[in-house]
Design a protein around this motif. Structure first.
Motif, mmCIF file in Angstrom:
data_model
loop_
_atom_site.group_PDB
_atom_site.id
_atom_site.type_symbol
_atom_site.label_atom_id
_atom_site.label_comp_id
_atom_site.label_asym_id
_atom_site.label_seq_id
_atom_site.Cartn_x
_atom_site.Cartn_y
_atom_site.Cartn_z
ATOM 1 N N LEU A 1 71.313 49.821 38.628
ATOM 2 C CA LEU A 1 72.393 50.019 39.895
ATOM 3 C C LEU A 1 72.167 51.049 40.750
ATOM 4 C CD1 LEU A 1 75.466 48.499 38.499
ATOM 5 C CD2 LEU A 1 73.699 47.098 39.768
ATOM 6 N N GLU A 2 72.076 51.019 41.964
ATOM 7 C CA GLU A 2 71.705 52.248 42.820
ATOM 8 C C GLU A 2 72.551 52.001 44.288
ATOM 9 O OE1 GLU A 2 68.326 54.587 45.323
ATOM 10 O OE2 GLU A 2 67.751 53.296 43.455
ATOM 11 N N ASP A 3 73.192 52.935 44.519
ATOM 12 C CA ASP A 3 74.043 53.026 45.731
ATOM 13 C C ASP A 3 74.230 54.530 46.267
ATOM 14 O OD1 ASP A 3 75.724 52.159 47.795
ATOM 15 O OD2 ASP A 3 76.997 51.343 46.853
ATOM 16 N N VAL A 4 74.667 54.520 47.242
ATOM 17 C CA VAL A 4 75.058 56.071 47.876
ATOM 18 C C VAL A 4 76.394 56.282 48.003
ATOM 19 C CG1 VAL A 4 74.702 57.707 49.538
ATOM 20 C CG2 VAL A 4 72.657 56.426 48.897
ATOM 21 N N GLN A 5 77.060 57.068 47.336
ATOM 22 C CA GLN A 5 78.364 57.417 47.526
ATOM 23 C C GLN A 5 78.777 58.773 48.355
ATOM 24 O OE1 GLN A 5 79.789 58.237 43.519
ATOM 25 N NE2 GLN A 5 80.776 56.313 43.455
ATOM 26 N N GLN A 6 79.576 58.523 49.371
ATOM 27 C CA GLN A 6 80.024 59.652 50.136
ATOM 28 C C GLN A 6 81.341 59.945 49.636
ATOM 29 O OE1 GLN A 6 78.103 61.074 52.523
ATOM 30 N NE2 GLN A 6 79.484 62.515 52.752
ATOM 31 N N LEU A 7 81.184 61.121 48.873
ATOM 32 C CA LEU A 7 82.407 61.801 48.095
ATOM 33 C C LEU A 7 83.214 62.715 48.846
ATOM 34 C CD1 LEU A 7 80.908 62.124 44.719
ATOM 35 C CD2 LEU A 7 83.021 61.018 45.007
ATOM 36 N N THR A 8 84.493 62.548 48.948
ATOM 37 C CA THR A 8 85.563 63.584 49.389
ATOM 38 C C THR A 8 86.219 64.181 48.269
ATOM 39 O OG1 THR A 8 85.734 62.422 51.633
ATOM 40 C CG2 THR A 8 87.159 64.119 51.323
ATOM 41 N N ILE A 9 86.051 65.144 48.004
ATOM 42 C CA ILE A 9 87.024 65.853 46.901
ATOM 43 C C ILE A 9 87.948 66.965 47.542
ATOM 44 C CG2 ILE A 9 86.669 67.549 45.128
ATOM 45 C CD1 ILE A 9 85.124 64.880 44.861
ATOM 46 N N ARG B 1 72.320 56.519 40.657
ATOM 47 C CA ARG B 1 71.720 55.459 39.874
ATOM 48 C C ARG B 1 71.871 55.279 38.424
ATOM 49 N NH1 ARG B 1 67.455 59.144 42.467
ATOM 50 N NH2 ARG B 1 66.748 58.070 44.136
ATOM 51 N N LEU B 2 72.207 54.197 38.144
ATOM 52 C CA LEU B 2 72.835 53.846 36.912
ATOM 53 C C LEU B 2 71.980 52.842 36.234
ATOM 54 C CD1 LEU B 2 76.348 53.029 37.861
ATOM 55 C CD2 LEU B 2 75.607 55.148 37.070
ATOM 56 N N ASP B 3 71.217 53.512 34.861
ATOM 57 C CA ASP B 3 70.728 52.607 34.224
ATOM 58 C C ASP B 3 71.367 51.808 33.107
ATOM 59 O OD1 ASP B 3 68.559 51.630 32.229
ATOM 60 O OD2 ASP B 3 67.954 53.730 31.325
ATOM 61 N N ALA C 1 89.645 62.658 44.182
ATOM 62 C CA ALA C 1 88.104 62.029 44.772
ATOM 63 C C ALA C 1 88.266 60.786 45.448
ATOM 64 C CB ALA C 1 87.083 62.297 43.672
ATOM 65 N N HIS C 2 87.937 60.678 46.479
ATOM 66 C CA HIS C 2 87.776 59.559 46.983
ATOM 67 C C HIS C 2 86.314 59.093 47.708
ATOM 68 C CE1 HIS C 2 89.278 60.981 50.966
ATOM 69 N NE2 HIS C 2 88.738 60.195 51.306
ATOM 70 N N TRP C 3 85.750 58.009 47.670
ATOM 71 C CA TRP C 3 84.535 57.592 48.128
ATOM 72 C C TRP C 3 84.431 56.452 48.852
ATOM 73 C CZ3 TRP C 3 86.173 57.803 43.375
ATOM 74 C CH2 TRP C 3 86.449 56.549 42.486
ATOM 75 N N THR C 4 83.205 56.311 49.639
ATOM 76 C CA THR C 4 82.838 55.105 50.360
ATOM 77 C C THR C 4 81.340 54.714 49.755
ATOM 78 O OG1 THR C 4 81.892 56.359 52.213
ATOM 79 C CG2 THR C 4 84.206 55.225 52.375
ATOM 80 N N THR C 5 81.000 53.646 49.896
ATOM 81 C CA THR C 5 79.457 53.179 49.471
ATOM 82 C C THR C 5 78.911 52.531 50.526
ATOM 83 O OG1 THR C 5 80.391 51.272 48.431
ATOM 84 C CG2 THR C 5 80.628 53.356 47.081
ATOM 85 N N ARG C 6 77.590 52.272 49.966
ATOM 86 C CA ARG C 6 76.750 51.386 50.983
ATOM 87 C C ARG C 6 77.026 49.646 50.492
ATOM 88 N NH1 ARG C 6 71.516 54.989 52.146
ATOM 89 N NH2 ARG C 6 72.697 56.772 53.361
ATOM 90 N N GLY C 7 77.772 49.449 49.530
ATOM 91 C CA GLY C 7 77.904 48.160 49.249
ATOM 92 C C GLY C 7 77.730 47.584 47.636
ATOM 93 N N VAL C 8 76.650 48.346 47.220
ATOM 94 C CA VAL C 8 76.640 48.034 45.637
ATOM 95 C C VAL C 8 77.706 48.133 44.655
ATOM 96 C CG1 VAL C 8 74.859 48.078 43.794
ATOM 97 C CG2 VAL C 8 74.018 48.114 45.916
ATOM 98 N N LEU C 9 77.926 49.364 44.992
ATOM 99 C CA LEU C 9 79.330 49.894 44.083
ATOM 100 C C LEU C 9 80.563 49.736 45.199
ATOM 101 C CD1 LEU C 9 77.800 53.150 42.553
ATOM 102 C CD2 LEU C 9 77.962 50.906 41.556
ATOM 103 N N LEU C 10 81.697 49.683 44.456
ATOM 104 C CA LEU C 10 82.826 49.519 45.077
ATOM 105 C C LEU C 10 83.410 51.016 45.637
ATOM 106 C CD1 LEU C 10 84.754 47.262 42.637
ATOM 107 C CD2 LEU C 10 83.735 46.397 44.772
#
Length: 155
Positions: free
Chosen positions: A123-131, A65-67, A92-101
């Protein structure tokens, strides 16, 4: 006299480059939250194998959640950052639900996660992070401090 002219010419050539340089400002992400508990790292290959890679990895979901209220209505680029880590390199790499890249970065780098108009205050999105990190160099639990920066387009 010719040195003075050469310096002046260099400054005049550099002025447009400096004027075009973007200033990155921090973005408040205090409302972001890790979903499902802390990141748990596991060895990427079974223990005891001689050809085993010493890397560890783990996955975690983060509701980002970005203000962006201070810049609402502006065109912007937002970057995710990860400061350099003392003990080991972290990827780190990640996928998102579409709001963020979706994307990837290493510690000490930044990666573009949004480019476009800021239509709302958040701006709000869910990142699936792999570290992933070198497990042989991890000597204690580490805290990763991802952050976000914004660069505004000229009005």
């Amino acid at each position: 006299m010719s040195r003075r002219i050469a310096r002046l010419a260099l400054l005049l050539l550099a002025a447009p480059l400096l004027a075009g340089a973007q200033t990155a400002l921090p973005v408040d992400d205090h409302a972001s939250e890790v979903l499902g508990g802390p990141l748990r790292m596991r060895w990427d290959t079974p223990a005891g194998r001689h050809d085993a890679s010493p890397t560890v990895s783990g996955e975690v979901a983060v509701r980002v959640r970005l203000d962006v209220a201070p810049w609402q209505g502006r065109q912007a680029r937002i970057f995710m950052t990860l400061p350099p880590q003392a003990g080991t390199r972290v990827d780190a790499h990640w996928t998102t639900r579409g709001v963020l890249l979706p994307g990837a970065l290493r510690d000490g780098e930044r990666a573009l996660v949004y480019a476009g108009p800021l239509r709302g205050p958040q701006l709000e999105d869910v990142q699936q992070l792999t570290i992933r990190a070198d497990g042989a160099r991890l000597v204690r639990p580490e805290q990763l401090h991802f952050a976000f920066e914004i660069e505004l387009e000229s009005p």
